[in-house]
Structures are given as structure tokens and as C-alpha cells.
Write a protein that holds these residues in place. Structure first.
Motif, PDB file in Angstrom:
ATOM      1  N   ALA A  94       1.054  -1.231   0.104  1.00  0.00           N
ATOM      2  CA  ALA A  94       0.017  -0.017   0.101  1.00  0.00           C
ATOM      3  C   ALA A  94       0.853   1.107   0.004  1.00  0.00           C
ATOM      4  O   ALA A  94       1.140   1.722   0.803  1.00  0.00           O
ATOM      5  N   PRO A  95       1.106   1.957  -0.957  1.00  0.00           N
ATOM      6  CA  PRO A  95       1.895   3.072  -1.222  1.00  0.00           C
ATOM      7  C   PRO A  95       0.935   4.233  -0.702  1.00  0.00           C
ATOM      8  O   PRO A  95      -0.135   4.156  -1.099  1.00  0.00           O
ATOM      9  N   LEU A  96       1.664   5.386  -0.418  1.00  0.00           N
ATOM     10  CA  LEU A  96       0.795   6.727  -0.234  1.00  0.00           C
ATOM     11  C   LEU A  96       0.802   7.325  -1.445  1.00  0.00           C
ATOM     12  O   LEU A  96       1.835   7.777  -2.038  1.00  0.00           O
ATOM     13  N   TYR A  97      -0.363   7.572  -1.865  1.00  0.00           N
ATOM     14  CA  TYR A  97      -0.507   8.394  -3.311  1.00  0.00           C
ATOM     15  C   TYR A  97      -1.505   9.508  -2.809  1.00  0.00           C
ATOM     16  O   TYR A  97      -2.751   9.428  -2.352  1.00  0.00           O
ATOM     17  N   ASN A  98      -0.737  10.686  -2.941  1.00  0.00           N
ATOM     18  CA  ASN A  98      -1.728  11.696  -2.440  1.00  0.00           C
ATOM     19  C   ASN A  98      -2.446  11.894  -0.963  1.00  0.00           C
ATOM     20  O   ASN A  98      -3.691  12.112  -1.027  1.00  0.00           O
ATOM     21  N   PHE A  99      -1.685  11.339  -0.096  1.00  0.00           N
ATOM     22  CA  PHE A  99      -2.088  11.270   1.305  1.00  0.00           C
ATOM     23  C   PHE A  99      -2.831  10.102   1.622  1.00  0.00           C
ATOM     24  O   PHE A  99      -3.290   9.877   2.898  1.00  0.00           O
ATOM     25  N   ILE A 101      -4.351   5.831   0.205  1.00  0.00           N
ATOM     26  CA  ILE A 101      -4.010   4.687  -0.454  1.00  0.00           C
ATOM     27  C   ILE A 101      -4.392   4.556  -2.124  1.00  0.00           C
ATOM     28  O   ILE A 101      -5.388   5.572  -2.445  1.00  0.00           O
ATOM     29  N   PRO A 102      -3.876   3.899  -2.968  1.00  0.00           N
ATOM     30  CA  PRO A 102      -4.165   3.912  -4.372  1.00  0.00           C
ATOM     31  C   PRO A 102      -5.880   3.541  -4.516  1.00  0.00           C
ATOM     32  O   PRO A 102      -6.049   2.902  -3.745  1.00  0.00           O
ATOM     33  N   SER A 103      -6.325   4.218  -5.537  1.00  0.00           N
ATOM     34  CA  SER A 103      -7.745   3.912  -5.625  1.00  0.00           C
ATOM     35  C   SER A 103      -8.197   2.619  -6.114  1.00  0.00           C
ATOM     36  O   SER A 103      -8.983   2.150  -5.730  1.00  0.00           O
ATOM     37  N   GLN A 104      -7.128   1.927  -6.777  1.00  0.00           N
ATOM     38  CA  GLN A 104      -7.180   0.360  -6.980  1.00  0.00           C
ATOM     39  C   GLN A 104      -7.542  -0.361  -5.881  1.00  0.00           C
ATOM     40  O   GLN A 104      -8.349  -1.444  -5.627  1.00  0.00           O
ATOM     41  N   LEU A 154      -1.658  14.523   7.938  1.00  0.00           N
ATOM     42  CA  LEU A 154      -1.981  14.597   6.586  1.00  0.00           C
ATOM     43  C   LEU A 154      -2.232  13.048   6.151  1.00  0.00           C
ATOM     44  O   LEU A 154      -2.798  13.060   5.019  1.00  0.00           O
ATOM     45  N   GLU A 155      -1.747  11.964   6.770  1.00  0.00           N
ATOM     46  CA  GLU A 155      -1.801  10.533   6.052  1.00  0.00           C
ATOM     47  C   GLU A 155      -3.015  10.224   6.054  1.00  0.00           C
ATOM     48  O   GLU A 155      -3.444   9.926   7.470  1.00  0.00           O
ATOM     49  N   HIS A 156      -3.743   9.549   5.227  1.00  0.00           N
ATOM     50  CA  HIS A 156      -4.704   8.816   5.412  1.00  0.00           C
ATOM     51  C   HIS A 156      -4.587   7.222   4.620  1.00  0.00           C
ATOM     52  O   HIS A 156      -5.752   6.986   3.933  1.00  0.00           O
ATOM     53  N   GLN A 157      -3.552   6.918   4.973  1.00  0.00           N
ATOM     54  CA  GLN A 157      -3.079   5.516   4.593  1.00  0.00           C
ATOM     55  C   GLN A 157      -3.090   4.371   5.654  1.00  0.00           C
ATOM     56  O   GLN A 157      -4.025   3.743   5.447  1.00  0.00           O
TER      57      GLN A 157
END
Length: 213
Positions: A94-99, A101-104, A154-157
Motif C-alpha cells: 500500500a504506497p501512499l498516493y496523494n496522502f 491509498i491507491p484508488s485500485q 496529512l496521512e490517510h493511508q
């Protein structure tokens, strides 16, 4: 025999740090548990569609008159939730994309978040139905978010994944984190070293939990 579900969601292919970490986590798990059965999902290559009216078929009453599109979407959701429920261990890149998880990966979560399967509503509130699993998340971040209050806000991952799997009743959610990987050679090396040490400790923690149980 245990079943391990290996999920990747990074869109960067061989350059992905999270894919490298999940490979290493799964390889170490296989070495320590040679009888494990491994299933693999590459959500970047084969992501379920985002929820729409047709994809909500699993919420309709049993025996409802569904359209062909609804039946197809329902079959996909059933396949994904059954696969998840059958797994004893779930390893997720699970990489951090725009704060977040990826939409996939979010699309996959939306498919398995099914009342009556992974959670239920009661007079006392929702109750998770997927407890007893172990979820290991390879969390990767270009910057550093864990060391300051502002960064954590900021992080929501990791915070989201901890929340949603907890909602499903899973208490055993662990993070192998590599952050700061895009901040230069030294921070990247330190991040990967920390993640490697975290991976090395996974089996020890598993044995300790088994003994405690």
C-alpha cells in the motif's frame, strides 16, 4: 495448511518499493511456513471497477431480479470477498498516493466491505465478522509523515487501513513501513534498512502471538 493472500496495488511496476517489500514478506513467510498456499492479486493490472449502481448487487435481497450487468458485478464481488475471508494471512502493498491509498486498493476494499460477510449491524452498533486473520501492510511513502503531528494529520493511508480492517474485526494489523524513500539516497537507504529489520521480526512476533494464545 494456511492460506496467504498477497495483494499489490502500486502502479510503478518494478520500481515500486511496496512491491519489493511484499515479495520479501511473502518469501520469508513461505520459508517459515512451507505448507502455505499463496494466492496473488495485482490490483494495478486487474483492478475491480469502482462501485456504481450495478456493482451494488451484493446489497440486494437474495433472489432479487438482477440485470446481467448486476449479476456480473455481483459475481466479482463474491469472488473477492470469499477469497479474502478464506485467507488466514493477508499481505498488502500500500504506497501512499496523494496522502491516501491507491484508488485500485480502495476499489478492492469497497468490494469486500459487505454487511453480513465482513461486518454486521446490531442494536449495539457494527460488529466485525472477519476476525482471526493477520494483515501485514507494506506501507511506503516518498516523504516522512510519522514523526510529526502535522505529518500524521496529512496521512490517510495507514490510519485508514487500520480503521477499515478493525471495522472488519481484525485486531492483528501490522505495518512494515518505509518512508522518506524519495528524499535522497541516505533517507531511502535508512528507510529500506528499517523495513528490512521489521520484516525480519515478523516471524518472531507470529510465534510470540501463538504462544500467548
Amino acid at each position: 495448511m494456511t492460506t496467504l493472500l498477497h495483494i499489490d496495488s502500486a502502479i510503478t511496476g518494478d520500481a515500486s518499493v511496496s512491491r519489493d517489500l511484499t515479495r520479501r514478506i511473502v518469501a520469508q513467510w513461505r520459508a517459515s511456513h512451507p505448507d502455505v498456499e499463496i494466492e496473488y492479486l495485482d490490483l494495478a493490472a486487474n483492478a475491480p471497477g469502482h462501485l456504481n449502481a450495478d456493482a451494488l448487487g451484493f446489497r440486494f435481497p437474495q433472489g432479487a431480479d438482477l440485470s446481467e450487468a448486476q449479476r456480473s458485478e455481483n459475481a466479482l464481488s463474491e469472488q473477492l470477498v470469499s477469497q479474502f475471508l478464506n485467507a488466514d494471512v493477508v499481505v498488502i502493498g500500500a504506497p501512499l498516493y496523494n496522502f491516501t491509498i491507491p484508488s485500485q486498493l480502495k476499489s478492492w476494499i469497497d468490494r469486500i466491505a459487505q454487511a453480513g460477510r465482513t461486518f454486521k449491524y446490531t442494536e449495539n452498533g457494527p460488529v466485525g465478522l472477519a476476525g482471526g486473520k493477520r494483515v501485514i501492510v507494506a506501507s511506503t511513502r516518498g516523504g516522512v509523515y510519522s514523526t510529526t503531528e502535522g505529518g500524521r494529520a496529512l496521512e490517510h493511508q495507514e490510519s485508514y487501513l487500520q480503521t477499515i480492517f478493525g471495522f472488519f474485526g481484525i485486531k492483528n494489523v501490522e505495518f512494515v513501513r518505509a518512508e522518506g524513500v524519495n528524499m535522497g539516497d541516505a533517507p531511502r537507504s535508512a528507510a529500506l534498512q528499517a523495513a528490512t529489520q521489521s520484516i525480519a521480526g515478523l516471524n518472531t512476533r507470529a510465534e510470540a502471538q501463538a504462544e500467548a494464545a
